[in-house]
Design an enzyme around this catalytic site. Structure first.
Site, PDB file in Angstrom:
ATOM      1  CG  HIS A   1      -1.953  -1.009   1.257  1.00 56.48           C
ATOM      2  ND1 HIS A   1      -3.225  -0.827   0.752  1.00 56.48           N
ATOM      3  CD2 HIS A   1      -1.915  -2.275   1.724  1.00 56.48           C
ATOM      4  CE1 HIS A   1      -3.925  -1.940   0.934  1.00 56.48           C
ATOM      5  NE2 HIS A   1      -3.149  -2.834   1.515  1.00 56.48           N
TER       6      HIS A   1
ATOM      7  CE  LYS B   1      -6.607  13.818   0.049  1.00 56.41           C
ATOM      8  NZ  LYS B   1      -6.761  12.576  -0.675  1.00 56.41           N
ATOM      9  NE  ARG B   2      -3.475  10.068   9.698  1.00 50.83           N
ATOM     10  CZ  ARG B   2      -3.222   9.409  10.827  1.00 50.83           C
ATOM     11  NH1 ARG B   2      -4.106   8.537  11.291  1.00 50.83           N
ATOM     12  NH2 ARG B   2      -2.130   9.621  11.498  1.00 50.83           N
TER      13      ARG B   2
ATOM     14  CE  LYS C   1      -2.551  10.746   2.879  1.00 46.83           C
ATOM     15  NZ  LYS C   1      -3.249   9.821   1.952  1.00 46.83           N
TER      16      LYS C   1
ATOM     17  CB  THR D   1     -10.333   4.614  -1.020  1.00 49.40           C
ATOM     18  OG1 THR D   1      -9.862   5.003   0.260  1.00 49.40           O
ATOM     19  CG2 THR D   1      -9.633   3.361  -1.475  1.00 49.40           C
TER      20      THR D   1
ATOM     21  CE  LYS E   1     -14.202   5.585   0.870  1.00 44.21           C
ATOM     22  NZ  LYS E   1     -13.247   5.618   1.999  1.00 44.21           N
TER      23      LYS E   1
HETATM   24  C1  26Q Z   1       4.197   1.328   9.954  1.00 41.07           C
HETATM   25  C2  26Q Z   1       5.214   1.131  10.901  1.00 41.07           C
HETATM   26  C3  26Q Z   1       5.016   1.474  12.230  1.00 41.07           C
HETATM   27  C4  26Q Z   1       3.796   2.009  12.633  1.00 41.07           C
HETATM   28  C5  26Q Z   1       2.781   2.203  11.705  1.00 41.07           C
HETATM   29  C6  26Q Z   1       2.985   1.863  10.366  1.00 41.07           C
HETATM   30  C7  26Q Z   1       1.911   2.104   9.362  1.00 41.07           C
HETATM   31  C8  26Q Z   1       0.573   2.148   9.719  1.00 41.07           C
HETATM   32  C9  26Q Z   1      -0.399   2.402   8.786  1.00 41.07           C
HETATM   33  C10 26Q Z   1       2.231   2.283   8.027  1.00 41.07           C
HETATM   34  C11 26Q Z   1       1.236   2.534   7.085  1.00 41.07           C
HETATM   35  C12 26Q Z   1      -0.107   2.600   7.458  1.00 41.07           C
HETATM   36  C13 26Q Z   1      -1.192   2.888   6.526  1.00 41.07           C
HETATM   37  C14 26Q Z   1      -1.060   3.044   5.214  1.00 41.07           C
HETATM   38  C15 26Q Z   1      -2.188   3.416   4.358  1.00 41.07           C
HETATM   39  O1  26Q Z   1      -3.279   3.708   4.828  1.00 41.07           O
HETATM   40  N1  26Q Z   1      -2.007   3.433   3.025  1.00 41.07           N
HETATM   41  C16 26Q Z   1      -3.064   3.823   2.108  1.00 41.07           C
HETATM   42  O2  26Q Z   1      -3.708   2.646   1.659  1.00 41.07           O
HETATM   43  C17 26Q Z   1      -4.846   2.948   0.872  1.00 41.07           C
HETATM   44  C18 26Q Z   1      -5.542   1.650   0.550  1.00 41.07           C
HETATM   45  O3  26Q Z   1      -4.818   0.928  -0.386  1.00 41.07           O
HETATM   46  C19 26Q Z   1      -4.441   3.714  -0.376  1.00 41.07           C
HETATM   47  O4  26Q Z   1      -5.612   4.082  -1.062  1.00 41.07           O
HETATM   48  C20 26Q Z   1      -3.639   4.955  -0.008  1.00 41.07           C
HETATM   49  O5  26Q Z   1      -3.142   5.570  -1.182  1.00 41.07           O
HETATM   50  C21 26Q Z   1      -2.509   4.577   0.914  1.00 41.07           C
HETATM   51  O6  26Q Z   1      -1.831   5.749   1.360  1.00 41.07           O
END
Ligand code: 26Q
Length: 759
Positions: free
Chosen positions: A322, A504-505, A510, A612, A616
């Site tokens: 992702h 979004k975040r 972004k 995503t 929406k």
């Molecule tokens: C990693 C290491 C330590 C702590 C936390 C993390 C961590 C946690 C969450 C790393 C990444 C995430 C989340 C990533 C994420 O939400 N990615 C998004 O995924 C969506 C679904 O595929 C995409 O539409 C987005 O583009 C993408 O940013």
């Protein structure tokens, strides 16, 4: 089904009315849940011998389970009707806090895929962690983000504790009890299961210490164990090696494997056939430790040799990536891993040796290794073992083949594929936007609710009467958002303004910064008399910043400071409004998205895997102002460039860009320097840190905000111009709605099944 639900709900509501009137909201939720359970118990039950897929994910962001089930079973309208008849508000169903067990896109995608699998009859179970605290609740104080704990667990009637199915998970320093909590995820012909694990100490207290009055030690073990499912990690942690996070990952991966193997044993088949019954999808690298754990179980508990175990694992696991940002790929320091999981560690070493032997002589062998310089690379392990590896949008799937997994792609090209993300349209359209649903129902019938591609037919309903009706629906949705913002947040905004929405975040890639700098640019133009005929616009933002992400938090502060600057200025107020809606979550998203006129998707080309929210917003009739990145590219391919506002450098252009120096832009463009100078002790306050990060240092303007600023400003003015003509604009909205019919999560989950799981 509808009848059963109706009768049951009416009876339950009568009981509620007759009983003591303590907490009506809770009562209504219970009544609706009970009616749902009456329907659910009549659906075909789970058959142990059915092959299944399992979605392993550290995050699930489902929103209210009750609403999700109602949407999936198409019972929302009837439920609302009955509640209204009895004098209750259906709003109550959004009231209990969402289980917000995810950070953003990845967690929400997991929830959308679960909903769609049940709706499309695919046997897919979800496995994750039942965090005691979900993502923090966000507030705004003195323009800045505040964080408070999210306490959600009190009331979730659809959830069921299954203590009888608890399993023990071993760590080097303690054994922990994993207690599953199950939520049924239902479709018309299917009940799937979301199983979330909660950690408990096995010996809850040290009784001797307790008797001795040493309460701290007496409860220490209990606290240690419970910490494992205590809280959700924010994605702000790029340096590896947080022991608790590793424990979390192993905790739910190991517990889920045990639960799956226990189910498998019940059907009495030899373990060699395991992969005929179960496929495991790894949602990013977070559950990758499941790979060496299953290898270990197959070797140690089932007596298989490593080669056989390896083959079985290969047939079972597949991995979804992702993110393209190399620094976000998970790594563990070898020593730390070995200390926490000494029984699992040797299997990683064996995998690494296996890889080395098999790929000996390969040119870039060093890039492929799982263990390099005493660091374990989880993504390399996932790719080496999995039979399929997918990206989440076309461009993203290409990028991973040419960048982070280039060398693996050279050896195993057949493993790589794309599965573009999708959204649960029954939630994001049927629940969220009643007006637009009726617009569709009246023209093309209701079948599109089960089969979103049919919505494409809507495109031809573009008479002036149709377009005016569409505009009226949008305007009603905006009014309803305005009421909600007033009542729940005390925020005001004029519903006649154009609503430009970035939700979004908060992350530098972004580029919320690009958005707010451009608002400052418009403000300067207005003050200088250079802004002509601008249609009044509300720039709406929402999103959380990771608590330790300094720049992201400064961006929130800047947005709120600009908001106040405009508020103080009577002339500016007539044209602009900047609104930061606190605590972005599933519930708020369902109110904001149907009210959006314009969807802001500004990521630097090549950085957003898919997105995503973009789907929406498009499905709810908001054209995109965005870069050619992630799924924006596919949205525009279907809806047409002419119906969206594409700007900015393309990925290829950025790759060719050598020696980018934002300072050159600063010195050569008055427009840009004027805006940036406002960040230094300007009327909005002191934002020197952001100023510096755009202009100085090795990573100056890493995400090319200044490079794309002029083309963004032009695109913005173009959208503003088009918006003045309601019919022209509604026509674009209509094209987007019809085109978004391609982004159903039903389709996405079917693709996973057809191309990967075959269950
Ligand atoms: C990693 C290491 C330590 C702590 C936390 C993390 C961590 C946690 C969450 C790393 C990444 C995430 C989340 C990533 C994420 O939400 N990615 C998004 O995924 C969506 C679904 O595929 C995409 O539409 C987005 O583009 C993408 O940013």
């Amino acid at each position: 089904m509808e009848d059963i639900f109706k009768k049951s709900l009416e009876a339950n509501l009568e009981k509620l009315a007759a009983g003591p009137n303590k907490n009506v909201e809770k009562g209504i939720n219970r009544a609706v849940s009970a009616a749902l359970l009456d329907v659910i118990c009549r659906l075909p039950t789970r058959k142990p011998a059915t092959p299944r897929a399992a979605y392993f994910s550290a995050e699930f962001l489902p929103g209210s389970f009750v609403m999700g089930s109602l949407a999936n079973l198409n019972l929302w309208d009837i439920c609302k009707q009955i509640l209204t008849q009895k004098g209750y508000s259906a709003e109550c169903l959004c009231r209990p806090r969402d289980p917000a067990l995810g950070n953003g896109g990845l967690g929400r995608l997991a929830a959308c895929l679960m909903d769609s699998a049940a709706a499309t009859d695919i046997s897919l179970d979800g496995y994750g962690i039942r965090y005691r605290y979900g993502i923090f609740r966000q507030g705004i104080k003195d323009f800045s983000q505040t964080e408070t704990p999210d306490i959600w667990q009190e009331d979730c009637p659809l959830e069921k504790e299954r203590r009888d199915q608890a399993v023990v998970v071993h760590f080097s320093d303690e054994d922990v009890l994993a207690v599953p909590f199950d939520v049924p995820i239902v479709g018309k012909n299917k009940i799937n299961r979301l199983r979330l694990w909660s950690a408990e100490a096995i010996t809850p207290i040290d009784f001797q210490a307790f008797c001795d009055g040493d309460f701290c030690s007496a409860f220490k073990q209990m606290n240690n164990a419970e910490a494992i499912s205590g809280f959700l990690y924010p994605p702000d942690n790029t340096e590896a090696g947080k022991i608790l996070r590793l424990k979390q990952q192993y905790f739910f991966s190991a517990a889920s494997l045990k639960s799956i193997l226990r189910d498998f044993e019940k059907i009495g088949k030899p373990i060699n056939l395991l992969s005929d019954y179960i496929k495991i999808q790894l949602n990013d690298t977070h559950p990758t430790v499941a790979i060496p754990e299953l290898l270990r179980l197959l070797c140690e508990e089932y007596g298989r040799d490593f080669e056989t175990a390896f083959k079985i694992c290969g047939e079972i696991f597949s991995y979804t990536n992702h993110t393209v940002m190399a620094e976000a790929l998970e790594c563990w320091e070898e020593g730390l891993f070995c200390k926490v999981l000494p029984k699992v560690y040797p299997y990683i070493v064996m995998l690494n040796n296996h890889l080395r032997q098999r790929l000996v002589g390969t040119e870039a062998l060093n890039q492929l290794l799982i263990i390099k310089n005493s660091v374990i690379h989880m993504a390399n392990m996932a790719v080496y073992v999995s039979h399929k590896i997918n990206g989440v949008a076309k461009i993203h799937s290409e990028i991973i083949k040419e960048s982070i997994f280039k060398n693996f792609y050279g050896i195993y090209p057949e493993r790589f594929l794309n599965i573009t993300n999708g959204i649960a349209h029954r939630r994001w359209l049927c629940l969220a936007n009643k007006g637009l649903c009726e617009f569709a129902d009246n023209r093309i019938g209701t079948e599109w609710r089960e089969n979103l591609p049919l919505l494409e037919q809507l495109e031809k309903f573009n008479s002036t009467a149709d377009l005016d009706e569409l505009a009226k629906i949008k305007s009603d949705n905006k009014k309803s958002l305005v009421r909600y913002l007033k009542s729940d947040f005390g925020l005001s905004v004029d519903p006649d303004y154009m609503f430009s929405v970035q939700i979004k975040r908060i992350h530098e890639y972004k580029r919320q910064l690009l958005n707010i700098l451009s608002v400052l640019g418009l403000y300067i133009d207005l003050k200088n008399g250079e802004l002509k005929d601008f249609y009044p616009t509300a720039f709406i933002f929402a999103g959380k910043a990771a608590p330790s992400y300094y720049n992201a938090k400064q961006i929130i502060r800047l947005i709120n400071a600009v908001s106040a600057l405009i508020e103080r200025d009577e002339a500016a107020r007539k044209y602009f409004k900047v609104l930061f809606i606190p605590d972005y979550n599933v519930k708020n998203a369902m109110k904001i998205i149907p009210a959006a006129d314009l969807s802001e998707q500004l990521s630097t080309a090549g950085t957003e895997a898919s997105g995503t929210g973009n789907m929406k917003l498009s499905l709810n009739g908001a054209p995109t102002i965005g870069t050619l990145d992630g799924a924006n590219i596919e949205i525009v391919d279907y809806a047409g460039q002419e119906n969206n506002y594409i700007f900015g450098a393309k990925k290829e252009q950025l790759q060719k860009l050598e020696a980018y120096d934002p300072m050159d832009i600063y010195y050569s463009s008055d427009r840009i320097s004027r805006v940036l100078d406002l960040l230094k002790q300007g009327p909005a306050g002191d934002f020197t840190h952001l100023f510096n990060s755009l202009l100085f240092g090795e990573n100056a303007d890493r995400y090319k905000v200044l490079l794309d600023y002029p083309s963004y400003q032009n695109a913005r003015l173009e959208a503003n111009e088009d918006y003045k003509n309601s019919r022209v604009y509604s026509q674009k909205a209509l094209k987007n709605i019809a085109a978004a019919s391609h982004f159903s999560a039903d389709q996405t989950v079917k693709n996973y099944n057809r191309k990967i799981w075959n269950v």
